[in-house]
Design a protein around this motif. Structure first.
Motif, PDB file in Angstrom:
ATOM      1  N   GLY A 151       0.820  -1.204   0.000  1.00 54.12           N
ATOM      2  CA  GLY A 151       0.000   0.000   0.000  1.00 54.12           C
ATOM      3  C   GLY A 151       0.854   1.254   0.000  1.00 54.12           C
ATOM      4  O   GLY A 151       1.996   1.255   0.460  1.00 54.12           O
ATOM      5  N   THR A 180       1.567   5.451   0.877  1.00 58.58           N
ATOM      6  CA  THR A 180       1.357   6.357   2.012  1.00 58.58           C
ATOM      7  C   THR A 180       0.231   7.350   1.760  1.00 58.58           C
ATOM      8  O   THR A 180      -0.361   7.861   2.711  1.00 58.58           O
ATOM      9  N   THR A 214      -0.322   0.111   5.991  1.00 59.33           N
ATOM     10  CA  THR A 214       0.719   0.622   5.102  1.00 59.33           C
ATOM     11  C   THR A 214       2.097   0.147   5.542  1.00 59.33           C
ATOM     12  O   THR A 214       2.900  -0.339   4.735  1.00 59.33           O
ATOM     13  N   THR A 231       4.303  -2.769   3.681  1.00 58.93           N
ATOM     14  CA  THR A 231       5.588  -2.298   3.169  1.00 58.93           C
ATOM     15  C   THR A 231       6.732  -3.179   3.662  1.00 58.93           C
ATOM     16  O   THR A 231       7.619  -3.562   2.896  1.00 58.93           O
ATOM     17  N   GLU A 256      -6.894   1.281   1.275  1.00 60.02           N
ATOM     18  CA  GLU A 256      -5.548   0.731   1.415  1.00 60.02           C
ATOM     19  C   GLU A 256      -5.258  -0.315   0.342  1.00 60.02           C
ATOM     20  O   GLU A 256      -4.158  -0.365  -0.214  1.00 60.02           O
ATOM     21  N   ASN A 297       1.870   1.367  -3.738  1.00 55.32           N
ATOM     22  CA  ASN A 297       3.135   2.114  -3.743  1.00 55.32           C
ATOM     23  C   ASN A 297       3.697   2.033  -5.158  1.00 55.32           C
ATOM     24  O   ASN A 297       4.558   1.217  -5.466  1.00 55.32           O
TER      25      ASN A 297
END
Length: 405
Positions: free
Chosen positions: A171, A173, A193, A197, A344, A349
């Protein structure tokens, strides 16, 4: 600038507060309350006797925060410039992939400067079910639909890998800010997140290898090493600096979100500009002439393979938003959790996808879906957030609920 926001429940609810010192790229959240009813957002500019409300921030910090929140505008404007004058970003493209890698590392360093892993662990212990469900949804829904859409639209092997790689990324930011706008569960979004990550070191390479390995060879080990270097290491370094030198971090924190947003916009638009040149010359170059109007130029571009890429990226994010929400609703989560999980899951990303694509695949077309995602995803996410902003999330309180104990 940091905007201190207090989540205060209605008087009928118990006053149980969980403190998180965590700042995603957007407004800073200093107090978060885990309660079943709709919270009200109180700005520090309002008069309030609540003890958790911080003093008003200086005006220059407010301006910085406002500028950082305009990320969708920056990346959209940059994409338009890249489409008509791709040479604008040539100075950055010529230094790739090193310039791309350093940009993503800087973005992740900023994320690390604004969080404390101890607080995240405490929240994970308090709310394991919703966090685990959200992380599983992230790494099942998007990779699966990336594969299905690439097959259904008959994308080329390079574009199929790029779309699948985008779906396998964690996900982004920006989802934290969109969740706040949508009156969703912000603590859940923030922890999802960070967890996705950190999990990207293993899950992104493995899933990409499984789903995209039939199109082109995928170096899962190389992807893991790169993810560790440009994502996890900067986050951990930033978290260490934040806990070791809090005074110094406090000085640079107001500027960090805006710089990270600009770096992310530059990264996405540079990759887009690099591929626009290639798309115009190889796919629609024969149909373009200097006499075309801007509208005719755009129509000619979209009528080629670029139009299919835009459609595939749009469908991927739409599937993330829609299926993420439906799966959370079927599982019995409350409306704020449904919105957080939907946002989300749907927002990736894309910067990580760009860096991995340019570093590990020979075809530059692999990076195009993640680069296009930076534009399309933020427009879709922001629109969804503002739509939900005007719908009371407490309307579904009578539906079955899943509570974390």
């Amino acid at each position: 600038m940091s905007l201190s926001i207090c989540f205060r429940p209605f008087p009928s609810c118990p006053q149980t507060h969980t403190r998180i010192r965590l700042r995603p790229l957007g407004p800073t959240i200093s107090k978060l309350t885990k309660l079943p009813n709709l919270p009200t957002i109180r700005s520090v500019l309002e008069n309030s006797d609540h003890p958790s409300v911080a003093p008003a921030e200086p005006r220059w910090e407010k301006l910085l925060s406002t500028a950082a929140s305009l990320y969708p505008l920056y990346v959209t404007a940059g994409a338009v410039v890249a489409c008509f004058r791709p040479s604008t970003f040539s100075w950055f493209v010529k230094r790739s992939p090193a310039s791309y890698t350093l940009s993503l590392g800087f973005i992740m360093l900023v994320m690390g400067l604004t969080l404390e892993l101890r607080d995240l662990l405490n929240l994970f212990i308090q709310r394991p079910l919703s966090i685990l469900f959200g992380c599983v949804a992230q790494y099942t829904i998007m990779p699966t639909f990336g594969f299905i859409i690439s097959k259904s639209l008959g994308l080329s092997p390079s574009l199929s890998v790029g779309l699948i790689l985008l779906g396998c990324c964690p996900g982004g930011t920006a989802s934290n800010v969109v969740t706040l706008i949508a009156q969703g569960d912000v603590p859940l979004s923030v922890v999802m997140t960070v967890c996705t990550t950190l999990g990207a070191v293993f899950l992104t390479p493995i899933l990409t290898k499984i789903l995209a390995g039939t199109f082109v060879p995928v170096d899962a080990i190389g992807l893991s090493i790169s993810t560790l270097q440009v994502v996890v290491t900067p986050i951990l370094l930033g978290s260490y600096v934040q806990s070791t030198f809090p005074s110094a971090v406090k000085v640079v924190t107001p500027f960090a979100p805006l710089l990270a947003v600009l770096a992310s916009s530059l990264l996405a638009c540079s990759v887009f500009s690099e591929n626009v040149v290639r798309l115009k010359s190889s796919m629609v170059g024969a149909s373009l002439s200097p006499d075309l109007s801007p509208l005719q130029f755009v129509q000619a571009i979209l009528s080629g393979e670029l139009g299919v890429i835009i459609l595939s990226v749009f469908l991927l994010h739409f599937a993330g938003f829609f299926v993420g929400y439906i799966s959370a609703a079927i599982s019995g989560f409350k409306e704020p959790q449904r919105r957080a999980i939907s946002i989300e899951v749907g927002m990736q990303n894309s910067s990580l996808g760009v860096v991995l694509a340019t570093s590990h695949f020979t075809s530059p077309m692999v990076a195009l879906p993640p680069a296009m995602s930076a534009v399309i995803m933020n427009i879709m996410g922001s629109s969804l957030g503002f739509f939900w902003r005007y719908i009371d999330p407490s309307d579904s309180q009578r539906s079955p609920k899943v509570d974390d104990k």
